[in-house]
Design an enzyme around this catalytic site. Structure first.
Site: not given
Length: 585
Positions: A60, A115, A234, A413, A415-416, A514
């Site tokens: 993109g 990245d 983005h 979010d 989904d962990c 974390t």
């Protein structure tokens, strides 16, 4: 404003179709469709003659990065899905393909979390492959481009934050490093050139609207009278929305922002000098308007006391069809000889379609069939201790998944828990089916890491992968090449070393809320005491402490503080470690 209509056959195949078209139009290029890697056909000769280098990222942003593959620039480029990083397996395939045994290879990474983690993990996997095949560590260097001054956290240096984004300045980094490599520079010299460009290039962009994404449409829109300063490539929000002003006001304000930014002042304390200017079309700005932007940018730069030695204007790094432009300034050395040397690298012809001085390049012949890279083989084997540890850890994650998911739904979010269970399930099934090389600890960890990447994905998955890759390397370094040579203290020492590997690619540290808050105390305690139970207690205490920490990394940063809730990633890791400890009792 840009709408949501596109030339698309199937959004799922758009990236591959586009890259295939690029290779058709440029016969010196070859295309690995499976891994989405574009590379020069005469790769075998280049590997013998010079340092090779590659870059990549989400698609993109064309012509970046595949459009800059050619002599005098990149050796190869790897592409992910639209606005999504390539996986570490894709990057690894590119590194295997271009690696020069004699000269070495430079990996250029844009500073985005996906990245940095995926490219970083690929490099670590490549190192592990080499070591596991009895070869010396490869001559691979990495640099991270962070030229954006649109979004600057003044506390990044002291907090170790995520830093500034990589934008169109990446093109200048690739151009200079590619020219240095083509001139026969050593890996150290090529890296030094890239690092100079990184530390002296500064970019700001603005857009009149976001860009429509094929298959998804417009993520958001600006009002007809608005311009957004600092919008990312983005569609990330910038730092200010303003009423659209005449270009004669808007463009100088962008230059003002660059030269008044703290990073620019640090690199150019004199406040004057010589610069290379790159005026970049973000995708949907007419050439007529680009000419005006270029004129106004150069006038504003001169008004600030800087002399543009070279000016480039065109389409280099886009945000799909984003109606906007960015301005990049590369500050040249004060020393005339060094300045002339860098300018000569800018001027060196680059035979790639994305660089504005490109010329027709004849077909280089057949694709280099020797550039596939080594295949990685392992011998599956059973081991009762490994299998017990894997089974018990899996069972524990099954029980704890709902709570980990609940914590992540409140602070992330959501989904962990499921992502962790997916990884644990993949490892358990492979162990159950005797598909793991459990007689060789380093090979077992490397294989488990690959399973985790395929099953988990996302940031937590790549963090586990990087740690496992580093752990495999550390066990090999410590001479722990068989299960009989392992002890709790050896595992702990290797884990501490693996954390150093992980820290090369993430700024997360203890206290940042974390999974590191559980992992670091486990590793340190195990290395010091050799007691798995003491290490588990330290990990549990670390995870518990996250309930009262300010979020510093991950999506929780945007949610804010919710006192009393432990970090989901830390809680999930403790679940895994608890299962391991139970199996070893």
């Amino acid at each position: 404003m840009t709408g949501g209509k596109h030339f698309v056959t199937d959004p799922k195949t758009l990236v591959k179709d586009s890259l295939r078209g690029l290779a058709i139009a440029n016969p010196h290029l070859a295309f690995d469709e499976k891994e989405k890697v574009v590379y020069t056909k005469d790769l075998a000769a280049l590997r013998r003659e010079q340092v090779t280098l590659f870059c990549g990222g989400g698609s993109g942003h064309e012509p970046a990065h595949a459009g800059f593959v050619g002599h005098g620039a990149l050796t190869a480029a790897v592409s992910g899905h639209v606005f999504a990083s390539p996986t570490s397996s894709q990057v690894l395939s590119c590194l295997r393909r271009v690696y020069s045994e004699d000269k070495g290879t430079l990996v250029v990474i844009k500073n985005y979390t996906g990245d940095v983690l995926n490219f970083g993990r690929a490099v670590e996997r490549f190192k592990s492959e080499r070591v596991n095949h009895g070869k010396p560590l490869p001559k691979v260097a990495t640099v991270i481009v962070d030229d954006d001054v649109g979004v600057v956290n003044p506390h990044d240096d002291e907090e170790g934050g995520v830093g500034r984004r990589g934008l169109a300045g990446t093109i200048l980094v690739n151009k200079l490093a590619g020219a240095r490599a083509a001139n026969g520079g050593t890996l150290e010299q090529v890296k030094d050139t890239a690092e100079y460009a990184i530390s002296h290039t500064f970019t700001i962009g603005c857009a009149l609207n976001a860009a429509s994404v094929p298959g998804q449409g417009m993520p958001r829109t600006l009002n007809d009278n608005e311009v957004e300063i600092g919008m990312g490539i983005h569609n990330e929000p910038g730092f200010a929305k303003k009423e659209v002003a005449p270009a004669s006001v808007l463009v100088p304000s962008l230059v003002d922002h660059i030269v008044s930014s703290a990073p620019f002042k640090k690199a150019c304390p004199a406040g004057r000098g010589h610069v290379v200017v790159l005026v970049n079309n973000l995708g949907a700005t007419s050439n007529l308007e680009m000419g005006l932007v270029t004129k106004l940018a150069v006038e504003a730069i001169r008004a600030h006391g800087f002399e543009p030695v070279r000016v480039f204007s065109g389409t280099y790094m886009t945000g799909l069809a984003m109606p906007g432009a960015s301005i990049s300034l590369l500050v040249l050395p004060d020393d005339e000889a060094k300045r002339d040397e860098l300018v000569s690298l800018v001027d060196k012809p680059a035979s790639c379609p994305g660089w504005i001085n490109h010329s027709h390049v004849v077909d280089a012949g057949d694709t280099d069939s020797s550039a596939q890279g080594p295949t990685v083989a392992f011998t599956p084997a059973s081991d009762a201790t490994w299998e017990s540890v894997i089974k018990t850890a899996y069972d524990n994650v099954v029980v704890d998944e709902p709570e980990v998911t609940r914590l992540d739904q409140l602070m992330g979010d959501g989904d962990c828990g499921q992502v962790l269970l997916s990884g644990a399930t993949a490892i358990y099934q492979a162990s159950k089916n005797t598909e793991l090389p459990l007689s060789d600890p380093s090979a077992a960890l490397a294989r488990i890491s690959s399973l985790v990447e395929d099953a988990m994905g996302g940031t937590s998955g790549i963090i586990y992968c990087l740690f496992l890759d580093g752990l495999a390397q550390q066990l090999h370094r410590l001479g722990a090449t068989s299960n009989a040579s392992l002890s709790p203290k050896v595992w702990g020492t290797a884990m501490v070393g693996a954390l150093d590997t992980l820290y090369q690619y993430t700024t997360a540290r203890p206290g940042h809320r974390t999974l590191i808050d559980a992992l670091q105390p486990f590793a340190a305690t195990l290395a010091e005491t050799g007691s798995v139970n003491a290490a588990l207690a330290a990990a549990a205490e670390g995870a518990k402490a996250t309930a009262h920490m300010k979020p510093m990394r991950g999506r929780a940063v945007y949610v804010g503080e919710k006192d009393g809730l432990a970090d989901a990633g830390a809680a999930g890791l403790v679940s895994v470690l608890t299962g391991i400890a139970r199996a070893l009792e």
